[in-house]
Design a protein around this motif. Structure first.
Motif, PDB file in Angstrom:
ATOM      1  N   GLN A  54      -8.103  -5.281  -2.626  1.00 29.61           N
ATOM      2  CA  GLN A  54      -9.124  -4.239  -2.564  1.00 29.61           C
ATOM      3  C   GLN A  54      -8.946  -3.400  -1.298  1.00 29.61           C
ATOM      4  O   GLN A  54      -8.988  -2.173  -1.353  1.00 29.61           O
ATOM      5  CB  GLN A  54     -10.515  -4.878  -2.593  1.00 29.61           C
ATOM      6  N   ILE A  55      -8.720  -4.044  -0.176  1.00 26.87           N
ATOM      7  CA  ILE A  55      -8.494  -3.326   1.088  1.00 26.87           C
ATOM      8  C   ILE A  55      -7.218  -2.502   0.995  1.00 26.87           C
ATOM      9  O   ILE A  55      -7.174  -1.344   1.435  1.00 26.87           O
ATOM     10  CB  ILE A  55      -8.420  -4.308   2.279  1.00 26.87           C
ATOM     11  N   LYS A  56      -6.182  -3.061   0.413  1.00 29.07           N
ATOM     12  CA  LYS A  56      -4.917  -2.328   0.271  1.00 29.07           C
ATOM     13  C   LYS A  56      -5.130  -1.054  -0.547  1.00 29.07           C
ATOM     14  O   LYS A  56      -4.621   0.012  -0.199  1.00 29.07           O
ATOM     15  CB  LYS A  56      -3.859  -3.204  -0.390  1.00 29.07           C
ATOM     16  N   THR A  57      -5.888  -1.157  -1.622  1.00 27.05           N
ATOM     17  CA  THR A  57      -6.188   0.017  -2.458  1.00 27.05           C
ATOM     18  C   THR A  57      -6.976   1.043  -1.658  1.00 27.05           C
ATOM     19  O   THR A  57      -6.675   2.248  -1.734  1.00 27.05           O
ATOM     20  CB  THR A  57      -6.971  -0.408  -3.707  1.00 27.05           C
ATOM     21  N   VAL A 116      -7.016   1.493   1.634  1.00 29.16           N
ATOM     22  CA  VAL A 116      -6.145   2.084   2.660  1.00 29.16           C
ATOM     23  C   VAL A 116      -5.164   3.052   2.017  1.00 29.16           C
ATOM     24  O   VAL A 116      -4.928   4.140   2.534  1.00 29.16           O
ATOM     25  CB  VAL A 116      -5.413   0.984   3.452  1.00 29.16           C
ATOM     26  N   SER A 117      -4.615   2.691   0.875  1.00 27.71           N
ATOM     27  CA  SER A 117      -3.646   3.554   0.182  1.00 27.71           C
ATOM     28  C   SER A 117      -4.279   4.849  -0.282  1.00 27.71           C
ATOM     29  O   SER A 117      -3.599   5.884  -0.359  1.00 27.71           O
ATOM     30  CB  SER A 117      -3.057   2.828  -1.028  1.00 27.71           C
ATOM     31  N   SER A 118      -5.571   4.825  -0.603  1.00 34.32           N
ATOM     32  CA  SER A 118      -6.222   6.037  -1.110  1.00 34.32           C
ATOM     33  C   SER A 118      -6.794   6.913   0.013  1.00 34.32           C
ATOM     34  O   SER A 118      -7.282   8.009  -0.242  1.00 34.32           O
ATOM     35  CB  SER A 118      -7.329   5.661  -2.085  1.00 34.32           C
ATOM     36  N   THR A 119      -6.715   6.435   1.247  1.00 40.62           N
ATOM     37  CA  THR A 119      -7.211   7.195   2.386  1.00 40.62           C
ATOM     38  C   THR A 119      -6.120   8.161   2.864  1.00 40.62           C
ATOM     39  O   THR A 119      -4.982   7.756   3.075  1.00 40.62           O
ATOM     40  CB  THR A 119      -7.600   6.248   3.540  1.00 40.62           C
ATOM     41  N   PRO A 120      -6.501   9.456   3.032  1.00 39.61           N
ATOM     42  CA  PRO A 120      -5.480  10.418   3.473  1.00 39.61           C
ATOM     43  C   PRO A 120      -5.013  10.134   4.898  1.00 39.61           C
ATOM     44  O   PRO A 120      -5.684   9.562   5.684  1.00 39.61           O
ATOM     45  CB  PRO A 120      -6.191  11.760   3.393  1.00 39.61           C
TER      46      PRO A 120
END
Length: 144
Positions: free
Chosen positions: A135-138, A140-144
């Motif tokens: 969930q955290i990885k998702t 972080v990945s979606s944060t510009p």
């Protein structure tokens, strides 16, 4: 030469293979000569496993998992845990107290886990799950 005194073998199909049922048995894998492995490397598509895990395991990004990469991953795992019962239990939960914070890497994992739990609104939690890490990885990945 590797001793097989503490290793247990079982018959799988038509041949015998090392049984890896405990953290102690897993530790013996790093001592096992590659000549005793069924295969010295295997393509990703022949391994029934999580692709994210395989990407981390595949150090040279050649889409093949080698004995060396497996041994390195085992050494890494054993070096960052002071309590290995979660391995034997095949748990997807990492209790923060099991991390060996006497090592730099262990401290980094502990700090990262605490930050992840805080961002999930659980700053007092003493464990983190694989789903929470994903969930955290998702996030972080979606944060510009």
């Amino acid at each position: 030469m590797t001793t097989t005194a503490n290793m247990t073998f079982g018959r799988y199909g038509h041949s015998y293979h090392l049984k890896i049922e405990t953290a102690e048995a897993l530790a013996h894998v790093v001592q096992l000569d590659e000549a005793h492995w069924v295969a010295n490397n295997a393509p990703w598509n022949s391994i029934h496993c999580d692709n994210t895990f395989l990407r981390f395991l595949d150090a040279d990004n050649n889409k093949r998992i080698t004995c060396r990469e497996i041994k390195d991953a085992i050494r890494w795992l054993l070096s960052v845990l002071r309590d290995r019962k979660g391995i034997t239990e095949r748990s997807q939960v990492l209790h923060l107290g099991t991390i060996d914070t006497n090592t730099n890497l262990g401290r980094q994992i502990h700090v990262a886990s605490c930050k992840a739990l805080t961002s999930l609104g659980q700053p007092d939690a003493n464990k983190i799950t694989l789903d929470q890490v994903r969930q955290i990885k998702t996030q972080v990945s979606s944060t510009p």
